[in-house]
Structures are given as structure tokens and as C-alpha cells.
Design a protein around this motif. Structure first.
Motif, PDB file in Angstrom:
ATOM      1  N   VAL A  76       0.847  -1.189   0.000  1.00 41.50           N
ATOM      2  CA  VAL A  76       0.000   0.000   0.000  1.00 41.50           C
ATOM      3  C   VAL A  76       0.885   1.242   0.000  1.00 41.50           C
ATOM      4  O   VAL A  76       1.799   1.365   0.803  1.00 41.50           O
ATOM      5  N   SER A  77       0.607   2.159  -0.921  1.00 40.85           N
ATOM      6  CA  SER A  77       1.349   3.425  -0.969  1.00 40.85           C
ATOM      7  C   SER A  77       0.690   4.426  -0.034  1.00 40.85           C
ATOM      8  O   SER A  77      -0.465   4.810  -0.236  1.00 40.85           O
ATOM      9  N   LEU A  78       1.420   4.795   1.000  1.00 38.43           N
ATOM     10  CA  LEU A  78       0.910   5.736   1.984  1.00 38.43           C
ATOM     11  C   LEU A  78       1.843   6.928   2.089  1.00 38.43           C
ATOM     12  O   LEU A  78       3.050   6.805   1.905  1.00 38.43           O
ATOM     13  N   SER A  79       1.281   8.060   2.399  1.00 37.28           N
ATOM     14  CA  SER A  79       2.098   9.224   2.727  1.00 37.28           C
ATOM     15  C   SER A  79       1.863   9.552   4.188  1.00 37.28           C
ATOM     16  O   SER A  79       0.826   9.176   4.763  1.00 37.28           O
ATOM     17  N   ALA A  80       2.799  10.226   4.796  1.00 39.41           N
ATOM     18  CA  ALA A  80       2.673  10.561   6.216  1.00 39.41           C
ATOM     19  C   ALA A  80       1.380  11.316   6.498  1.00 39.41           C
ATOM     20  O   ALA A  80       0.790  11.182   7.576  1.00 39.41           O
ATOM     21  N   GLU A  81       0.914  12.066   5.501  1.00 36.77           N
ATOM     22  CA  GLU A  81      -0.282  12.882   5.694  1.00 36.77           C
ATOM     23  C   GLU A  81      -1.558  12.051   5.872  1.00 36.77           C
ATOM     24  O   GLU A  81      -2.507  12.508   6.501  1.00 36.77           O
ATOM     25  N   ASN A  82      -1.581  10.842   5.301  1.00 31.64           N
ATOM     26  CA  ASN A  82      -2.811  10.056   5.429  1.00 31.64           C
ATOM     27  C   ASN A  82      -2.651   8.805   6.283  1.00 31.64           C
ATOM     28  O   ASN A  82      -3.494   7.910   6.252  1.00 31.64           O
ATOM     29  N   ILE A  83      -1.573   8.716   7.052  1.00 30.80           N
ATOM     30  CA  ILE A  83      -1.395   7.581   7.964  1.00 30.80           C
ATOM     31  C   ILE A  83      -2.390   7.668   9.119  1.00 30.80           C
ATOM     32  O   ILE A  83      -2.953   6.666   9.555  1.00 30.80           O
ATOM     33  N   LYS A  84      -2.629   8.881   9.615  1.00 28.14           N
ATOM     34  CA  LYS A  84      -3.543   9.051  10.747  1.00 28.14           C
ATOM     35  C   LYS A  84      -4.986   9.031  10.264  1.00 28.14           C
ATOM     36  O   LYS A  84      -5.354   9.714   9.317  1.00 28.14           O
ATOM     37  N   ILE A  85      -5.809   8.243  10.943  1.00 31.62           N
ATOM     38  CA  ILE A  85      -7.219   8.119  10.593  1.00 31.62           C
ATOM     39  C   ILE A  85      -7.984   9.306  11.171  1.00 31.62           C
ATOM     40  O   ILE A  85      -7.846   9.649  12.349  1.00 31.62           O
ATOM     41  N   LYS A  86      -8.820   9.910  10.356  1.00 29.95           N
ATOM     42  CA  LYS A  86      -9.607  11.065  10.789  1.00 29.95           C
ATOM     43  C   LYS A  86     -10.830  10.597  11.592  1.00 29.95           C
ATOM     44  O   LYS A  86     -11.344   9.490  11.394  1.00 29.95           O
TER      45      LYS A  86
END
Length: 447
Positions: A76-86
Motif C-alpha cells: 500500500v502506498s501511503l504518505s505521512a499525511e494520510n497515515i492518521k485516521i480522521k
């Protein structure tokens, strides 16, 4: 499943050989693992070497390493910006699961909360002895990280069984890390459980890099004081490396059940619990019985029930490698085998239940009677399902609210009390050659 007779072989030795092969400390390299580590690291590495490499990378590179290993290990390609769940994502998850599941999670949560409150350690009153006053203070660990597995199953129960005890203890901040599926998302079931458990933050990362992030912190993921929760061999080895930097709950291996049954046991019930552990794939499933009729009947039931299971191939493979039926000469011998193995889950289905229970010494959790399947403890009863495996129940207990509490002693001596104890303290300190210790007392009483 293999049928063994205790009078024909060394049962304990046979089972220990099996458990050694499944040990998290067996640092063996499979062909698949060799190829994967060569792809990721540029060279083949053992599990322990792989774990150390990932931890060091996360410690040095932070979020960059999290992004790299999420892609390499989870696809899975993740960026630090979307690691945290809103928070909005957790709220949306409630619309993606059935009302029945939400209700079941709420009911299980309440059972866990009530039981954990019941067993929470209370501070004793002040202790007074020879004029001295000693108090004990229990305070919650401030920050806790919970690892919740992903993979083929969803595991909302793992959220509840770790987070609710922490909440009851009074932990200030609870952080959940859990891996995404191939679709790049966390299952809604896990997110609903996080919502119900009122966890503070959820991060979409898994594996060794998630444990490393909780241990050392990154720009995005906060470091914590203690890490709890189940995981595979690599996660467990990562927790071993993390220990000392942070606290951990335990080093747990594959799930296991041992069933002690006599001639009164229902064959279908026993078989169903053997299969429920084999479903973990791998999971160790052992029946110990003094009845040959029960052994044969259960074996037939295992075959019948496996044929109707949606996970039949996984169960068959697990039972073939890690399943035993042991026929003993009597019930006392069955009890001895159980005490030697100290299983994670111990199910007891016998006529003289109280007598047998009184002789059982070691188990992560005991399930007594034909209507108490292991699933009751896995999901609902109240004790946490995070339990010691691999015979560590000889010296270790399952996770509870009290594992999130720290004990501090507060001692208070008056001048008179210190004078009365000074000779003894000075004598012991000087016998150890620690004269400054002795002087710290002497300077106070010889004015």
C-alpha cells in the motif's frame, strides 16, 4: 490429527518438539522469506535480522521509513499525511457495518469494562509499623500503544480487549496502530471498535515499522510508554527489541488450546473448539482424554465439521501439523500433562469439574464446562483475550487493567523513627561497602 497414547511415547516431549518448531525465537529462513528480504533489503535476512533493520531505519528516518515499509510489506502506498485516521472516517465506519455488530460490540465492551473494574487494584490504606508510615500509590501509565492485527481477519475484538482495560486503568492517551488491507483501508469493524473503545488516535500502519514508530516516535506517530496487543512472529520480535525503551505486555507465540475431557464430553463440542484454534492457521489444538471412545468420536467430528467450514483447507493443514489427541491411562495423568504444558486456553469438560479444576495449576485462561467455549473468552466474557502462550502461563498472566498501572511506595520516617532504625541501616550499608549510604543516615541522627 495424530492420536498418541501416553503409555506408548513421551507425550510432553512430542508436544514440546511441536512448540519449538512454532517458537517465535526459531530464527529460521524459508524460501519465501529469503526472496522477500532480498527484495526489500538487498540481501537475504533472518526474521531477527529483518526486524532489527526495520527498527533502525524507522528510528533514523522516521516517516520516510514508514512509507517505504508500508509499500514493501503491505503493498500500500501511503504518505505521512494520510497515515492518521480522521475522526470522520471512524464515524463513517458505523454506516458500513450491521446494527447487530454494533450492538454486539457495545455489549462486549460493557462486559469487559465491568469485569476490569471489578479486578482493578485498589490502593490499600496506610501501613504503620514502629512509628513509620508507608503508603502505596497506583497511577496509570500515561501513553499506551495498541497493536491490532489486520490480514485475513478484521479483529475488532483485539481493539476492545486491549483498549478497555487501559481505559479502566485511566490511561491518558491510547494510540492504535493497525495495518491496512490491500485496498489501502482499515476494515470498518476495527474502526467501529476503536470508536466504541474511545481510543484517542488511530494510525494505518502495521508490522515491525508500526512497533518501531510507537517505540521511538516519528514526526507523525507519537511515541508511547508501553506497547500491547497480539501480532505475528515479526511483530513479537519487534516488541522484544522495543522492550527497555518501552514496556510491553508479553512475547506471545501462536494461539493454542488444550482440552481435558472425560467420557462425559460431547464429541461435537470438543471438536468445535479444536477447530476454532486451528482456524488461526497456525494454531495448536490438543485434546487430552482418558477415554478412547471420546478420542475416536472427536476425530470423526473433526473430519465432519472441517468439511463444512469455509476455511477447511487452512484448518486441515493446521490440524495435520499442529493437532494432537492424547489418550491417557487416567484423568490424573491428563491433569499432569496440562500442568506441564501450561496452555494458553484450557477447556475442561469433565463430570467431576470442581475436583479437576482444583488440581490444575497453570493456564492463561480456563473455560469450565460444556457451555463455555473458548470463543466466550475471545469475544465477550470480560477477561482480556491477550494471554500467555508457549507454556509461559507458568509465570505469566493474561493482560488486564492492572498491567496499565504502576505502583509507587511512599515512605515517611520521623526523626525519632529514623534514630531507632539508624544502627541497623548503617550496619547493612557498611557491610556492602556503601559508606555514603550509611552517612546519609548518620548525618541526620548525629547532630
Amino acid at each position: 490429527m495424530k492420536i498418541l497414547k501416553s503409555q506408548e511415547c513421551d507425550i510432553t516431549r512430542e508436544i514440546e518438539k511441536l512448540k519449538q518448531g512454532m517458537s517465535i525465537f526459531a530464527d529460521t529462513v524459508t524460501k519465501g522469506m529469503e526472496a522477500k528480504t532480498k527484495e526489500v533489503f538487498g540481501e537475504p535476512l533472518s526474521p531477527a535480522e529483518s526486524v532489527k533493520r526495520v527498527i533502525n531505519d524507522v528510528k533514523e528516518k522516521g516517516d520516510e521509513a514508514l512509507e517505504y515499509y508500508s509499500e514493501k510489506f503491505e503493498g500500500v502506498s501511503l504518505s505521512a499525511e494520510n497515515i492518521k485516521i480522521k475522526t470522520s472516517e471512524i464515524e463513517e465506519a458505523y454506516n458500513k457495518v450491521s446494527p447487530e455488530l454494533i450492538s454486539a460490540i457495545k455489549n462486549a465492551k460493557e462486559n469487559i469494562r465491568e469485569f476490569q473494574e471489578h479486578i482493578r487494584i485498589r490502593e490499600p490504606g496506610s501501613f504503620h509499623s514502629k512509628g513509620a508510615k508507608i503508603e502505596v500509590k497506583y497511577s496509570a501509565i500515561e501513553n499506551v500503544g495498541i497493536y491490532v492485527p489486520g490480514g485475513a481477519a478484521s479483529y475488532p475484538s483485539s481493539v476492545l480487549m486491549n483498549a478497555i482495560p487501559a481505559k479502566v486503568a485511566g490511561v491518558d492517551k491510547i494510540v492504535v496502530v493497525t495495518p491496512p488491507g490491500r485496498d489501502g483501508a482499515i476494515s470498518p469493524e476495527r474502526l467501529v471498535a476503536c470508536g466504541e473503545a474511545d481510543v484517542d488516535e488511530v494510525y494505518m500502519i502495521g508490522g515491525v515499522h508500526a512497533i518501531a514508530a510507537l517505540t521511538f516516535g516519528t514526526k507523525t506517530v507519537p511515541g508511547v510508554d508501553k506497547i500491547v496487543g497480539p501480532g505475528n512472529q515479526f511483530v513479537t520480535l519487534a516488541k522484544r527489541e522495543a522492550y527497555g525503551h518501552v514496556g510491553i505486555d508479553m512475547l506471545a507465540g501462536p494461539s493454542e488450546v488444550l482440552i481435558v475431557a472425560d467420557e462425559s464430553a460431547n464429541h461435537a463440542y470438543v471438536a468445535s473448539d479444536l477447530l476454532s484454534q486451528a482456524e488461526h492457521a497456525p494454531g495448536i489444538s490438543i485434546l487430552v482424554t482418558s477415554s478412547e471412545e471420546v478420542a475416536n468420536g472427536v476425530l470423526q467430528e473433526v473430519s465432519r465439521q472441517t468439511g463444512t467450514s469455509a476455511r477447511s483447507s487452512l484448518i486441515e493443514e493446521s490440524l495435520d501439523k499442529f493437532g494432537f489427541i492424547v489418550i491417557t491411562e487416567n484423568m490424573n495423568e491428563a491433569i499432569d500433562i496440562s500442568n506441564t504444558l501450561a496452555p494458553e486456553h484450557l477447556l475442561v469438560i469433565v463430570k467431576n469439574e470442581d475436583e479437576v479444576l482444583s488440581k490444575l495449576k497453570h493456564a492463561g485462561a480456563i473455560f469450565a464446562g460444556p457451555y463455555t467455549p473458548v470463543a466466550v473468552g475471545d469475544y465477550y466474557a470480560g477477561p482480556s483475550h491477550v494471554l500467555p502462550t508457549s507454556s509461559t502461563a507458568r509465570f505469566c498472566s493474561g493482560l488486564s487493567v492492572n498491567d496499565f498501572l504502576k505502583r509507587t511506595s511512599i515512605m515517611s520516617y520521623s526523626e525519632e523513627v529514623l534514630k531507632s532504625a539508624s544502627n541497623d541501616i548503617i550496619t547493612i550499608a557498611e557491610s556492602e561497602g556503601l559508606h555514603a549510604h550509611a552517612n546519609s543516615v548518620r548525618i541526620r541522627v548525629n547532630k
